[in-house]
Design a protein around this motif. Structure first.
Motif, PDB file in Angstrom:
ATOM      1  N   GLN A  13      -1.847  15.364   0.724  1.00  0.00           N
ATOM      2  CA  GLN A  13      -3.284  15.181   0.393  1.00  0.00           C
ATOM      3  C   GLN A  13      -3.585  13.661   0.091  1.00  0.00           C
ATOM      4  OE1 GLN A  13      -3.464  17.195  -3.514  1.00  0.00           O
ATOM      5  NE2 GLN A  13      -4.244  19.094  -2.396  1.00  0.00           N
ATOM      6  N   ALA A  14      -4.766  13.559   0.288  1.00  0.00           N
ATOM      7  CA  ALA A  14      -5.137  12.101   0.194  1.00  0.00           C
ATOM      8  C   ALA A  14      -4.775  11.358  -1.077  1.00  0.00           C
ATOM      9  CB  ALA A  14      -6.697  11.944   0.438  1.00  0.00           C
ATOM     10  N   GLY A  15      -4.335  10.247  -0.855  1.00  0.00           N
ATOM     11  CA  GLY A  15      -3.939   9.375  -2.215  1.00  0.00           C
ATOM     12  C   GLY A  15      -2.372   9.671  -2.437  1.00  0.00           C
ATOM     13  N   GLY A  16      -1.748  10.538  -1.634  1.00  0.00           N
ATOM     14  CA  GLY A  16      -0.319  10.821  -1.833  1.00  0.00           C
ATOM     15  C   GLY A  16       0.615   9.773  -1.049  1.00  0.00           C
ATOM     16  N   SER A  17       1.783  10.052  -1.209  1.00  0.00           N
ATOM     17  CA  SER A  17       2.937   9.239  -0.352  1.00  0.00           C
ATOM     18  C   SER A  17       3.730   9.901   0.489  1.00  0.00           C
ATOM     19  CB  SER A  17       3.517   8.471  -1.572  1.00  0.00           C
ATOM     20  OG  SER A  17       2.743   7.549  -2.232  1.00  0.00           O
ATOM     21  N   LEU A  18       4.232   9.138   1.417  1.00  0.00           N
ATOM     22  CA  LEU A  18       5.323   9.681   2.256  1.00  0.00           C
ATOM     23  C   LEU A  18       6.247   8.534   2.647  1.00  0.00           C
ATOM     24  CD1 LEU A  18       3.802  12.055   4.891  1.00  0.00           C
ATOM     25  CD2 LEU A  18       5.188  12.858   3.114  1.00  0.00           C
ATOM     26  N   ARG A  19       7.535   8.815   2.884  1.00  0.00           N
ATOM     27  CA  ARG A  19       8.532   7.638   3.489  1.00  0.00           C
ATOM     28  C   ARG A  19       9.108   8.147   4.861  1.00  0.00           C
ATOM     29  NH1 ARG A  19      14.046   4.796   1.497  1.00  0.00           N
ATOM     30  NH2 ARG A  19      14.836   6.787   1.945  1.00  0.00           N
ATOM     31  N   LEU A  20       8.572   7.545   5.748  1.00  0.00           N
ATOM     32  CA  LEU A  20       8.891   7.801   6.989  1.00  0.00           C
ATOM     33  C   LEU A  20      10.590   7.015   7.163  1.00  0.00           C
ATOM     34  CD1 LEU A  20       6.158   7.500   9.408  1.00  0.00           C
ATOM     35  CD2 LEU A  20       6.947   9.596   8.056  1.00  0.00           C
ATOM     36  N   SER A  21      11.424   7.725   8.091  1.00  0.00           N
ATOM     37  CA  SER A  21      12.669   7.138   8.348  1.00  0.00           C
ATOM     38  C   SER A  21      12.941   7.078   9.818  1.00  0.00           C
ATOM     39  CB  SER A  21      14.022   7.831   7.611  1.00  0.00           C
ATOM     40  OG  SER A  21      13.810   7.624   6.241  1.00  0.00           O
ATOM     41  N   CYS A  22      13.675   6.027  10.244  1.00  0.00           N
ATOM     42  CA  CYS A  22      14.112   5.991  11.882  1.00  0.00           C
ATOM     43  C   CYS A  22      15.198   5.745  11.830  1.00  0.00           C
ATOM     44  CB  CYS A  22      12.940   5.129  12.546  1.00  0.00           C
ATOM     45  SG  CYS A  22      13.265   4.882  14.345  1.00  0.00           S
TER      46      CYS A  22
END
Length: 119
Positions: A13-22
């Motif tokens: 949802q808007a305002g939330g967070s995610l962490r991408l990894s590569c």
């Protein structure tokens, strides 16, 4: 070229967070500058963030400054993109890319991970 595999995308949802990894396949990862790019439907791919081989410098596209943070762990051959205060306009496929010192541009690319931000 180095093989790169992104993970961590999803729906938030808007305002939330995610962490991408590569994750990179080779130890040469520690010699590469790394970047994150994104491509939204109907739009061209755009730069998001980049980090030097040793992490001493970072660069951001203006719209993500103060919300996104790029970092790397060379011992784990991994680069991260922490995304906070997400907005619907951040919705896109996110790609990581690597650039060696002798390349004029990013030459190694991952397959991408979808990030969808709902309003």
């Amino acid at each position: 070229q180095v093989q790169l595999v992104e993970s961590g995308g999803g729906l938030v949802q808007a305002g939330g967070s995610l962490r991408l990894s590569c994750a990179a396949s080779e130890r040469t990862f520690s010699t590469l500058a790394m970047g994150w790019f994104r491509q939204a439907p109907g739009k061209e791919r755009e730069f998001v963030a980049a980090i030097t081989w040793n992490g001493d410098k970072t660069y951001y596209e203006d719209s993500v400054k103060g919300r996104f943070t790029i970092s790397r762990d060379n011992a784990k051959n991994t680069v991260y993109l922490q995304m906070n205060s997400l907005k619907p306009e951040d919705t896109a496929v996110y790609y990581c890319a690597g650039k060696s010192g002798h390349e004029p541009d990013f030459g190694s690319w991952g397959q991408g991970t979808q990030v969808t931000v709902s309003s």
